[in-house]
Each structure stands twice: as C-alpha cells, then as structure tokens.
Design a protein around this motif. Structure first.
Motif, PDB file in Angstrom:
ATOM      1  N   GLN A  32     -10.276  15.491  -8.602  1.00 32.94           N
ATOM      2  CA  GLN A  32      -8.871  15.098  -8.390  1.00 32.94           C
ATOM      3  C   GLN A  32      -8.033  15.253  -9.649  1.00 32.94           C
ATOM      4  O   GLN A  32      -6.844  15.527  -9.585  1.00 32.94           O
ATOM      5  CB  GLN A  32      -8.807  13.652  -7.898  1.00 32.94           C
ATOM      6  CG  GLN A  32      -9.268  13.508  -6.441  1.00 32.94           C
ATOM      7  CD  GLN A  32      -9.121  12.081  -5.939  1.00 32.94           C
ATOM      8  OE1 GLN A  32      -8.580  11.227  -6.616  1.00 32.94           O
ATOM      9  NE2 GLN A  32      -9.619  11.837  -4.726  1.00 32.94           N
ATOM     10  N   THR A  33      -8.671  15.033 -10.824  1.00 31.14           N
ATOM     11  CA  THR A  33      -7.909  15.144 -12.078  1.00 31.14           C
ATOM     12  C   THR A  33      -7.977  16.560 -12.645  1.00 31.14           C
ATOM     13  O   THR A  33      -7.386  16.829 -13.698  1.00 31.14           O
ATOM     14  CB  THR A  33      -8.456  14.165 -13.145  1.00 31.14           C
ATOM     15  OG1 THR A  33      -9.873  14.367 -13.257  1.00 31.14           O
ATOM     16  CG2 THR A  33      -8.174  12.726 -12.794  1.00 31.14           C
ATOM     17  N   GLY A  34      -8.686  17.436 -11.986  1.00 35.97           N
ATOM     18  CA  GLY A  34      -8.793  18.826 -12.444  1.00 35.97           C
ATOM     19  C   GLY A  34      -9.585  18.956 -13.736  1.00 35.97           C
ATOM     20  O   GLY A  34      -9.368  19.873 -14.522  1.00 35.97           O
ATOM     21  N   LEU A  35     -10.507  18.027 -13.942  1.00 37.51           N
ATOM     22  CA  LEU A  35     -11.273  18.038 -15.193  1.00 37.51           C
ATOM     23  C   LEU A  35     -12.737  18.450 -14.979  1.00 37.51           C
ATOM     24  O   LEU A  35     -13.565  18.230 -15.861  1.00 37.51           O
ATOM     25  CB  LEU A  35     -11.231  16.647 -15.851  1.00 37.51           C
ATOM     26  CG  LEU A  35      -9.894  16.275 -16.492  1.00 37.51           C
ATOM     27  CD1 LEU A  35      -9.858  14.782 -16.810  1.00 37.51           C
ATOM     28  CD2 LEU A  35      -9.668  17.061 -17.779  1.00 37.51           C
ATOM     29  N   ILE A  71      -0.546  11.014  -9.522  1.00 37.76           N
ATOM     30  CA  ILE A  71      -0.242   9.625  -9.151  1.00 37.76           C
ATOM     31  C   ILE A  71       0.385   9.574  -7.749  1.00 37.76           C
ATOM     32  O   ILE A  71       0.027   8.733  -6.921  1.00 37.76           O
ATOM     33  CB  ILE A  71       0.681   8.975 -10.205  1.00 37.76           C
ATOM     34  CG1 ILE A  71      -0.074   8.807 -11.526  1.00 37.76           C
ATOM     35  CG2 ILE A  71       1.206   7.619  -9.725  1.00 37.76           C
ATOM     36  CD1 ILE A  71       0.791   8.350 -12.685  1.00 37.76           C
ATOM     37  N   CYS A  72       1.288  10.513  -7.505  1.00 32.88           N
ATOM     38  CA  CYS A  72       1.938  10.534  -6.189  1.00 32.88           C
ATOM     39  C   CYS A  72       0.935  10.842  -5.078  1.00 32.88           C
ATOM     40  O   CYS A  72       1.025  10.291  -3.968  1.00 32.88           O
ATOM     41  CB  CYS A  72       3.087  11.544  -6.173  1.00 32.88           C
ATOM     42  SG  CYS A  72       4.481  10.995  -7.175  1.00 32.88           S
ATOM     43  N   ALA A  73      -0.014  11.703  -5.386  1.00 31.35           N
ATOM     44  CA  ALA A  73      -1.050  12.012  -4.395  1.00 31.35           C
ATOM     45  C   ALA A  73      -1.854  10.757  -4.073  1.00 31.35           C
ATOM     46  O   ALA A  73      -2.185  10.494  -2.910  1.00 31.35           O
ATOM     47  CB  ALA A  73      -1.963  13.116  -4.938  1.00 31.35           C
ATOM     48  N   ALA A 102       0.850  -1.210   0.000  1.00 32.20           N
ATOM     49  CA  ALA A 102       0.000   0.000   0.000  1.00 32.20           C
ATOM     50  C   ALA A 102       0.878   1.250   0.000  1.00 32.20           C
ATOM     51  O   ALA A 102       1.851   1.333   0.762  1.00 32.20           O
ATOM     52  CB  ALA A 102      -0.910  -0.007   1.228  1.00 32.20           C
ATOM     53  N   GLY A 103       0.602   2.192  -0.870  1.00 30.61           N
ATOM     54  CA  GLY A 103       1.322   3.448  -0.928  1.00 30.61           C
ATOM     55  C   GLY A 103       2.675   3.357  -1.608  1.00 30.61           C
ATOM     56  O   GLY A 103       3.370   4.355  -1.765  1.00 30.61           O
TER      57      GLY A 103
END
Lengths: 443, 252
Positions: free
Chosen positions: B124-127, B180-182, B38-39
């Motif tokens: 989250q994707t800014g879309l 992705i890092c988030a 995880a992570g």
C-alpha cells in the motif's frame, strides 16, 4: 519482551564498531587497573658514588665490618647505577637517567667506628612534586632497609666481641695475650679460691671482686639481647581479622573483571534506554504496546547478559595466567549475575534520566570511573571524614558490593557472598525504581 | 475528498469528550469535545501553541488528559484495537529495515498474523522494493511513508497524524495524501493536525479550530470560511485567510 530483545540484539549486531568499543574499552581499562594493582613497586634507578677506599672497615670491639657490605645492602634495594664521581651522579640526575643519586663519603667508616659522630650519606634528586614524592617514599625506604641490614652486621660483630669477653680465648687483636680468661669463668674460679681462704680482710676483698665479676658477667650476657632489641625494637606480627589472605594478583583479576562488568552493563543499558528516546520510538512503545517496566527490564536484562558474558569470558581467560579455583565457578557465576543485574539497573536509571545516547554515555563514564576508584580507596589512606564519605558513596552504588561479591566468590574473602548479594539486590530495586521515575515523563 | 464512506453519525470511531490538559500553570487544552466517524477526515488547525500536538498526543494515548476522556468505538475497544498514531517525526529504528520495523510493531500490536499485515503495508505504501533497506538509508519522504505504515499496520479504526506532511516536498506530499485518502475511503477515520491549511481545505471533511487550548470551531472548511465572511471579514477565499481573519476578529 521477546520481540524487543530480538530487535535490540539485531541493532547491536549492526553496530559493530559500537560493540567493539564497548568491549575493548572496558577490557583495556580493566587490564590497566589490574596491572597497576598487581604490579609490585619497581626498584628505583639510583646512581651510587662509593667514595670509600677499598677494604675499609668499621671496627666493633674485636670485630671488623667491611663498609662495602653497606653498599651491597643498598644495591639490593635499588637498581644501582655505578658512577665514579659526584659530578657524574649529578649529571645523571639532571638528565633524568636516574631518579636520584647517593654519595657514600670516604669517612663513613671512621665516623661509624668513632661511636660519637654519626655517619652521613648525601642524597641528590630533583624533579616535579611527583618525583620528589616518589624519592621521599621509595628511596628513603630503600636507604632505611640498607641501614637496617648494615646495623645487623654491626650488631652481629658486637655480639661476637661480647661472646669472646665472656668466654675468653684468643681475642685476635694485635698485642692481646693469648688464651685469656673469660669474664664468666672468673666467679667460679674466685669461689674456688675463696673456699680455701681464711677469714680476714683479704677474703672480704676477694668476695667483693667475685660479686662484681658475677654481676658484670650476667649483665654482659643481657647486653647481647639489648643489642638485638635496639637493632629492631619492634617486630611485626600480622593478624588478619576476616577471611583469608587474598593474593594481590587474584584481587587484581577481580578488580579488572568487575570494572569490565560495570562498563559493559552500564553503557549498554543506559545507551539502550536513551536510544529509544533518541529514535522517538519510546512514546510509540509505551502508549500500550509495552509497559515501561517491561521496557526497562528488557534493557537491563540485555545489558546484564552481555556484561555477564564478557566478564565471565575475561575471568576464564585470565585463569590461564593466574591460578583460580574452578571448583568455585558456581559462586563466580552467582556473583557476576547479581553484579550484572545491579549494574544494568544503574544503567537503565542513567538512560532514563539522561534522555539521549551521548548524554547517557557521558554520564555513565563520568559516574563509573570515580565509583571504581572510590571503592578502591584503602582505609587509613585518606582523612577519616573523607574515607567515611567514600564509603557512603560506594555503598550507594553497585561497584563495591559487586567487587566484594566477586572477591568473596573467587578468593573467599569477606564480607560473605550472601551479604554482598543482598546488597546488590537492594541496589537493583532502588535503581530500577529510579529508572521507572525517569521514564514517567516519556510522553 | 475523503468522504466516500458515509460517516456513521450514530457510532463515531472516536469521541473526544471534555478533554483538558494542564502542564503546571499552563492550560494547554480546555474542555475540548468532538467526534470522528468512519471514513471521515478531520483536520485540527490553529496557530502555534494552540494545543494541536497535545490533542493529537492525547488521542494517540501517549499523554493522559488532566480531565475528560477519549473513547473509541465499542467493537474496537473490545478487540483491544488502538488509535493508529503517526507522530510528526519518524518514530522508528534507523538500524532496522523497512520490513523489520513493520514486523516489530505488528508483533508488538499482537497481530494474529503479522506477516500478511507487513506485506499489505509494504504494497500500500509502495515500499515493497525497499523492504530490506535500512531506514537510515531512506529519503525523508520514504521514512514518513514507513512512519504512516507503522501507524496503520494493525489496521486501526482511526488514525491520528501529527503534521504528517511537514518535512515532505510537494511530490512526496501528494503521494502521502493519496495514500491517506485511500485509507479514508476504506473506512478508516483520520484525524490530523497541520499548519498547511491548503491541505485541510483540500482533503478534510471537517476542521477543528483550536486556539490557546480552546475549540473555537468544528465543521466543514467551507462552513468555516462562510462564517468568517459573514462576520464581515471580506472575501476569505482560502482557509488560511479565513483562519487569520477569524483570529483577528477574536482579537487573538
């Protein structure tokens, strides 16, 4: 499946040009095919040069038949274009204003009357192999019909002349005595004379004359029948083995509707499956979100529903122009439904195997048109081996059973609707399986 | 960078166990085994034909292994959760809008409440502002963001990405890695394949080095570079140099 269906309907609704083409093209093709089938062969346009003098007749015993009657028979078989000279006729053929020209020579009556020299017409035509074939088939048939009609006129005249010979009376021939005795009246008259004649050589001679007259009268009567037999040696008595006679126009409707059904279903189903691959969404779907079977069923069902709707709308629309029995509408729906599902299954098989929309569409077209034409090849029109091959191909694809099912539903023709429906159900299973195999490598 | 959430060594979110794949005569993968936690961000690297895409496809479930298995965490398996998958090229419907694509896959994933998931991914994707735009009208970068969003819409415990930044410009690539890092910081295990070894060096906690279907190295990028240096390959400096040197040492 519900969400996939919704998605595909949404995509279809946003592809208006595609949908319009999908509906317009098959309907146009179907109407053209239907028009070509239902339209009776048109009468060929033919230039006719009648060189016979006006009022010229063919003499048949005591009767006369006007040569002009032959021209009339010929006129009724073609679209006549009267021209004055052979040169004009040739010019019209050369300029393609007419398919061919027929020249009726001035001596036709003399030749027919002679009984020894056969009369002769001149047929002038040119053009490519297709035109030549058309002239061979259509014009020769028209000339044969005209010949037959004219020969009937001559037979009637000959039969009338024989009647006068048998019954006696006024022959109407210049110089012939009036109130002539008929051949059939001679035997009873002679028997009456013989009854009062004492035995001896005169009586024996009279008895021989009476026997001959009786024989001659009986045979002359027979010759009338012989004349009609020679005129048309064989009559045709038609016997339809199965079903009832299907009117050409309703059969044309059935063909047109089946062609539309085929195109809409196959193109939509094939395109739908291929689109999933082209958008690369297939792998995403089949990794556990949707089973391959569900995906194929969804594409096939959507295509079948669209094809069914278009086909039924066509059938209903056409019924305004061609008499169809609406009391059989339930059977139409049944036939259309099974046909649509079978075409849908064929479509998904094509889509699964073709892998991209353009290839799927091309394959669908390449397969559909020949299938339709092969299914319409009549028995006896090609070599038996070739016909057997067309039957096998037609059996292996849904067009012919769909056509037969709809024909049975609309026209009550054979084979029975149930047989065709079973055939379609089997083909649906086979093509469904093929589609599943085609999607096996959708990784 | 992605290791803020401590990897759970006891219970990996993904276990690849003895996976092999054969395509006829070609042995694409041979006995590949590793875990992802995880992570954790795991990069799968290697030259062309190494088997990276095949391995990612098997992890995503679009291909079946010829041998071995891929196992998720017991809790996720019990809930029917799948590995989230982001294929190399966008696998979406171009005639549908961004929101419609997300909504469709949320429903196909059988989410109890698809709408909140769609909204969350759009944010989250800014879309969010492009939600009603059809995919065919989006730039390549935005399409890839939707592609990633669809892979994450069901909130999977692990996300497999096949060369996620291959078709993106540097700015788009940066934004994608931020996203992705988030997710990784939020506990999602990330397994990605790439040819851009700078990304692996910068973002991955571990690298899996594949060549000709064989797993040759499994560990942190720095450990890989040290190992290559230790073999006398000189100053590797970057993961890219290290990989080239490593393969040359092996005579490949």
């Amino acid at each position: 499946m519900r969400w996939l269906l919704r998605k595909d309907v949404l995509i279809l609704a946003r592809s208006r040009l595609l949908v319009a083409l999908l509906i317009a093209y098959p309907v146009a093709i179907a109407l053209l095919i239907g028009f070509a089938i239902s339209r009776s062969p048109s009468r060929p346009r033919v230039a006719i040069v009648d060189e016979t003098p006006p009022g010229q007749t063919v003499e048949v015993g005591t009767r006369r038949v006007n040569v002009h009657q032959y021209t009339e028979h010929l006129f009724s078989q073609v679209q006549p274009v009267n021209v004055g000279t052979r040169a004009q006729a040739v010019a019209k053929v050369r300029s393609a204003q007419v398919l061919a020209a027929v020249v009726i020579p001035p001596d036709i009556a003399t030749r027919v009357s002679s009984g020894t020299i056969q009369a002769q017409l001149e047929l002038i035509y040119n053009g490519n192999a297709l035109v030549q074939s058309l002239v061979q088939s259509q014009l020769r048939s028209a000339l044969a019909q005209a010949n037959l009609g004219f020969s009937e006129q001559i037979q009637q005249a000959a039969a009338g002349a024989i009647d006068v010979l048998l019954r006696g009376g006024n022959l109407g021939v210049l110089g012939a005595p009036t109130n002539l005795i008929g051949l059939s009246s001679i035997p009873p008259l002679l028997r009456h004379v013989l009854a009062r004649q004492p035995p001896g050589p005169d009586r024996a001679a009279l008895e021989r004359v009476a026997a001959f007259a009786d024989f001659a009268a009986r045979n002359l009567r027979l010759s009338k029948n012989v004349l009609s037999t020679v005129g048309q040696p064989i009559r045709i008595h038609s016997v339809l083995l199965h079903g009832r006679r299907t009117p050409l126009d309703t059969f044309a409707v059935v063909v047109a509707v089946t062609v539309s059904l085929m195109f809409v279903c196959i193109l939509l189903a094939a395109g739908g499956v291929a689109l999933e691959r082209e958008e690369r969404a297939l792998a995403r779907l089949v990794r556990g979100l949707v089973s391959r079977e569900t995906l194929l069923a969804e594409k096939g069902s959507l295509a079948a529903a669209c094809g069914f709707t278009v086909a039924f709308a066509m059938l209903a629309g056409v019924s305004a122009f061609v008499t169809l029995e609406w009391s059989r509408a339930g059977l139409w729906l049944l036939a259309l439904a099974f046909g649509a599902v079978a075409f849908g299954a064929l479509g998904v098989a094509i889509g699964a195997l073709a892998r991209e929309v353009r290839a799927a569409s091309l394959l669908a077209f390449l397969l559909s048109l020949p299938l339709a034409f092969l299914a319409l090849v009549p028995a006896g029109s090609v070599a038996s081996g070739l016909y057997d091959a067309t039957r096998v191909i037609s059996f292996a694809f849904p067009f012919k059973p769909s056509l037969q099912a709809l024909d049975a539903a609309v026209n009550s023709s054979s084979p029975a609707l149930g047989v065709s429906i079973l055939h379609l159900a089997a083909l649906t299973a086979v093509f469904g399986l093929l589609a599943r195999v085609g999607l096996r490598g959708a990784d | 960078m992605g290791a803020l959430a401590a990897p759970d060594a006891v219970s990996p979110v993904l276990s690849v166990r003895g996976v092999a794949k054969r395509f006829g005569e070609l042995q694409a993968l041979r006995d590949v085994s590793f875990d992802a936690h995880a992570g954790e961000i795991v990069a799968v690297v290697g030259p062309n034909g190494a088997g990276k895409t095949t391995l990612l496809s098997i992890i995503a479930g679009t291909q079946r292994p010829s041998a071995g298995e891929v196992v998720g965490p017991p809790r996720a398996r019990a809930q029917g959760a799948r590995v989230g998958w982001v294929p190399q090229q966008t696998a979406l419907y171009s005639k549908l809008s961004v929101a419609e694509n997300l909504r469709l896959f949320a429903r196909l994933e059988k989410l109890a409440e698809p709408e909140p998931a769609v909204q969350r991914m759009l944010e989250q994707t800014g879309l969010l502002e492009r939600a009603s735009d059809r995919l065919e009208r989006l730039s390549g970068g935005n399409r890839q963001r939707v592609n990633v969003a669809v892979g994450l819409v069901a909130d999977p415990p692990v996300l497999a990405l096949d060369e996620p930044s291959a078709s993106l410009d540097p700015r788009q690539r940066e934004r994608l890695w931020e996203f992705i890092c988030a997710r990784s910081r939020g506990g999602t295990g990330i397994v990605f394949s790439t040819h851009t070894l700078g990304e692996a060096q910068r973002f991955a906690d571990r690298v899996i080095v594949l060549d000709r279907g064989e797993l040759l190295f499994d560990g942190p990028p720095q450990a890989f570079m040290r190992q290559v240096d230790g073999r006398g390959a000189g100053e590797a400096g970057s993961l890219e140099h290290a990989l080239v040197a490593f393969l040359e040492q092996l005579g490949r």
